[in-house]
Design an enzyme around this catalytic site. Structure first.
Site, PDB file in Angstrom:
ATOM      1  N   SER A 142      -8.855  -0.794  -7.676  1.00 13.33           N
ATOM      2  CA  SER A 142      -7.686   0.016  -7.304  1.00 13.33           C
ATOM      3  C   SER A 142      -6.610  -0.269  -8.349  1.00 13.33           C
ATOM      4  O   SER A 142      -6.679  -1.299  -9.041  1.00 13.33           O
ATOM      5  CB  SER A 142      -7.184  -0.429  -5.925  1.00 13.33           C
ATOM      6  OG  SER A 142      -5.911   0.109  -5.657  1.00 13.33           O
ATOM      7  N   TYR A 155      -5.309  -6.938   0.549  1.00 19.92           N
ATOM      8  CA  TYR A 155      -5.896  -5.820  -0.205  1.00 19.92           C
ATOM      9  C   TYR A 155      -5.700  -6.042  -1.708  1.00 19.92           C
ATOM     10  O   TYR A 155      -6.635  -5.932  -2.496  1.00 19.92           O
ATOM     11  CB  TYR A 155      -5.237  -4.510   0.244  1.00 19.92           C
ATOM     12  CG  TYR A 155      -5.836  -3.270  -0.392  1.00 19.92           C
ATOM     13  CD1 TYR A 155      -7.012  -2.718   0.090  1.00 19.92           C
ATOM     14  CD2 TYR A 155      -5.222  -2.653  -1.477  1.00 19.92           C
ATOM     15  CE1 TYR A 155      -7.577  -1.587  -0.485  1.00 19.92           C
ATOM     16  CE2 TYR A 155      -5.771  -1.526  -2.070  1.00 19.92           C
ATOM     17  CZ  TYR A 155      -6.945  -0.992  -1.565  1.00 19.92           C
ATOM     18  OH  TYR A 155      -7.499   0.124  -2.152  1.00 19.92           O
TER      19      TYR A 155
HETATM   20  P1  NAD Z   1     -12.250   6.039   3.132  1.00 23.38           P
HETATM   21  O1  NAD Z   1     -11.746   5.271   4.295  1.00 23.38           O
HETATM   22  O2  NAD Z   1     -12.201   7.520   3.135  1.00 23.38           O
HETATM   23  O3  NAD Z   1     -13.755   5.615   2.795  1.00 23.38           O
HETATM   24  C1  NAD Z   1     -14.191   4.281   2.855  1.00 23.38           C
HETATM   25  C2  NAD Z   1     -15.631   4.264   3.332  1.00 23.38           C
HETATM   26  O4  NAD Z   1     -16.093   2.910   3.311  1.00 23.38           O
HETATM   27  C3  NAD Z   1     -15.787   4.776   4.779  1.00 23.38           C
HETATM   28  O5  NAD Z   1     -16.866   5.684   4.857  1.00 23.38           O
HETATM   29  C4  NAD Z   1     -16.079   3.510   5.562  1.00 23.38           C
HETATM   30  O6  NAD Z   1     -16.881   3.731   6.715  1.00 23.38           O
HETATM   31  C5  NAD Z   1     -16.794   2.662   4.527  1.00 23.38           C
HETATM   32  N1  NAD Z   1     -16.747   1.219   4.825  1.00 23.38           N
HETATM   33  C6  NAD Z   1     -15.651   0.485   5.114  1.00 23.38           C
HETATM   34  N2  NAD Z   1     -16.016  -0.790   5.369  1.00 23.38           N
HETATM   35  C7  NAD Z   1     -17.361  -0.837   5.235  1.00 23.38           C
HETATM   36  C8  NAD Z   1     -18.316  -1.883   5.368  1.00 23.38           C
HETATM   37  N3  NAD Z   1     -17.960  -3.131   5.738  1.00 23.38           N
HETATM   38  N4  NAD Z   1     -19.618  -1.609   5.133  1.00 23.38           N
HETATM   39  C9  NAD Z   1     -19.993  -0.353   4.800  1.00 23.38           C
HETATM   40  N5  NAD Z   1     -19.146   0.688   4.678  1.00 23.38           N
HETATM   41  C10 NAD Z   1     -17.837   0.430   4.891  1.00 23.38           C
HETATM   42  O7  NAD Z   1     -11.418   5.486   1.874  1.00 23.38           O
HETATM   43  P2  NAD Z   1     -11.437   5.849   0.327  1.00 23.38           P
HETATM   44  O8  NAD Z   1     -10.045   6.103  -0.041  1.00 23.38           O
HETATM   45  O9  NAD Z   1     -12.499   6.816  -0.015  1.00 23.38           O
HETATM   46  O10 NAD Z   1     -11.810   4.412  -0.244  1.00 23.38           O
HETATM   47  C11 NAD Z   1     -12.952   4.146  -1.040  1.00 23.38           C
HETATM   48  C12 NAD Z   1     -12.623   2.994  -1.967  1.00 23.38           C
HETATM   49  O11 NAD Z   1     -11.582   3.399  -2.849  1.00 23.38           O
HETATM   50  C13 NAD Z   1     -12.129   1.741  -1.273  1.00 23.38           C
HETATM   51  O12 NAD Z   1     -12.694   0.587  -1.874  1.00 23.38           O
HETATM   52  C14 NAD Z   1     -10.640   1.782  -1.512  1.00 23.38           C
HETATM   53  O13 NAD Z   1     -10.044   0.502  -1.491  1.00 23.38           O
HETATM   54  C15 NAD Z   1     -10.609   2.394  -2.890  1.00 23.38           C
HETATM   55  N6  NAD Z   1      -9.327   2.980  -3.259  1.00 23.38           N
HETATM   56  C16 NAD Z   1      -8.807   4.028  -2.572  1.00 23.38           C
HETATM   57  C17 NAD Z   1      -7.593   4.570  -2.949  1.00 23.38           C
HETATM   58  C18 NAD Z   1      -6.950   5.741  -2.238  1.00 23.38           C
HETATM   59  O14 NAD Z   1      -5.782   6.046  -2.540  1.00 23.38           O
HETATM   60  N7  NAD Z   1      -7.639   6.420  -1.341  1.00 23.38           N
HETATM   61  C19 NAD Z   1      -6.900   4.023  -4.044  1.00 23.38           C
HETATM   62  C20 NAD Z   1      -7.464   2.955  -4.722  1.00 23.38           C
HETATM   63  C21 NAD Z   1      -8.685   2.448  -4.322  1.00 23.38           C
END
Ligand code: NAD
Length: 251
Positions: A142, A155
Site C-alpha cells: 500500500s 495496517y
Molecule cells: P476488499 O475488502 O475489497 O478485498 C479484500 C479481500 O481479501 C476480500 O475478498 C476478503 O474476503 C479477502 N480477505 C481478507 N482477509 C482474508 C484472509 N484472512 N484470508 C483470505 N482472504 C481474506 O479490499 P481491497 O481494497 O480490494 O484490498 C485488497 C488489498 O489491497 C489489501 O491487501 C489492501 O490492504 C490493499 N490496498 C487497498 C487499498 C484501497 O484503497 N482499497 C489501498 C492500498 C492497498
C-alpha cells in the site's frame, strides 16, 4: 509484445472482491488458469470468471493460517500440476484508532493477515514456482507501506513489513528465475474504502483529497500494474515496491 498467460497457473489471494477480483479477471482474460483464494466465496466473481471461458478453481483459505495456506498450494498442484505466478493480495484494514488506542486483538489480526499471510503464501508458493524455473510474485502492500498514515498503526506497520519481505524474497530468488515485487496502491474504490469511510460523503471527499489527481483509483488500474509486473515486459524488474497512485506519495 502481446501479454499472454496461456498454460500458466496463477494464485490470486483475496480474489473475491475489489483489487483481487479485478486482477483475477484480468489474468483469466489473458488466458491464465486462475486459482481464486479467499475466505469468502463471492458468486458474482465466480460467474464473471466462468464467462472468460478459462479454467479456474476457488479455494477457501484463511491466509493467516499455515495449515490453510499449505493445503491451498497442495490443492493447486493436485488440480493443475503447476504454479507460475501469484498475487498475494488478501488484506484487511482493521479498526481505525491512534497508536495508543490500538488493541492487542486488532494488532494481532491485522499483522496476522497482512504480514504473516504474505510470508506464508510466499513460503509455499516459491518452491512450486522454482520447479518451473521461471515465474513472478506480486505482493499487495500500500502507499501506507511507504509513508505513515495516522489512525491505522497496525495496517501501516504490516504494509511496511510487506515491502521488506518482498525485497528480501526478491534477493533470495533473483538468480533462480522468480521476480518478486510489490504494488503499493493509493486510494482505490473498493469495499475496503467504503468501510474506512463508512460510506460517508465527507469522509470520501477527504480520502479523494489524498490523491492529487482528484479521484479514487479503480481496481483495474492496480490489476494492470500486477499484470505488467508478472509479464515478460517487466523481465528486468525485481525487488521493487511500486507505488500505483495519483500522486499520494509525492505530495
Ligand atoms: P476488499 O475488502 O475489497 O478485498 C479484500 C479481500 O481479501 C476480500 O475478498 C476478503 O474476503 C479477502 N480477505 C481478507 N482477509 C482474508 C484472509 N484472512 N484470508 C483470505 N482472504 C481474506 O479490499 P481491497 O481494497 O480490494 O484490498 C485488497 C488489498 O489491497 C489489501 O491487501 C489492501 O490492504 C490493499 N490496498 C487497498 C487499498 C484501497 O484503497 N482499497 C489501498 C492500498 C492497498
Amino acid at each position: 509484445m502481446e501479454t499472454t498467460f496461456r498454460n500458466k497457473v496463477v494464485v490470486v489471494t483475496g480474489g473475491s472482491s475489489g483489487i483481487g477480483k479485478a486482477t483475477a479477471l484480468s489474468f483469466a482474460q489473458k488466458g491464465a488458469t486462475v486459482v481464486l483464494v479467499d475466505w469468502i466465496e463471492n458468486s458474482e466473481t465466480m460467474s464473471l470468471l466462468k464467462k472468460t471461458g478459462e479454467k479456474f478453481l476457488f479455494i477457501k483459505c484463511d491466509v493467516s493460517k499455515e495449515s490453510d495456506v499449505k493445503a491451498m498450494i497442495e490443492k493447486t498442484i493436485e488440480t493443475f500440476g503447476r504454479l507460475d505466478y501469484a498475487f498475494n493480495n488478501a488484506g484487511i484494514e482493521g479498526k481505525s484508532a491512534p497508536t495508543q488506542d490500538c488493541t492487542e486483538e486488532n494488532w494481532d489480526k491485522v499483522i496476522g493477515i497482512n504480514q504473516k499471510g504474505i510470508w506464508l503464501c510466499m513460503k509455499y508458493e516459491i518452491p512450486e514456482i522454482l520447479k518451473q524455473g521461471k515465474g513472478a510474485i506480486v505482493n499487495c502492500a500500500s502507499v501506507a507501506g511507504l509513508v505513515g498514515f495516522a489512525g491505522l498503526p497496525a495496517y501501516v506497520a504490516s504494509k511496511h513489513a510487506v515491502v521488506g519481505l518482498t525485497k528480501t524474497a526478491a534477493l533470495e530468488n533473483a538468480k533462480l528465475g522468480i521476480r518478486i515485487n510489490a504494488v503499493c496502491p493509493g486510494v482505490i474504490a473498493t469495499p475496503m474504502i467504503d468501510r474506512l469511510t463508512q460510506n460517508n460523503k465527507e469522509a470520501k471527499k477527504q480520502f479523494v483529497g489524498l490523491e492529487p489527481v482528484g479521484r479514487f483509483g479503480q481496481p483495474q488500474e492496480i490489476a494492470n500494474a500486477v499484470i505488467w509486473l508478472c509479464s515478460d515486459q517487466a523481465s528486468f524488474v525485481t525487488g521493487h515496491a511500486m507505488a500505483v497512485d495519483g500522486g499520494f506519495v509525492t505530495q
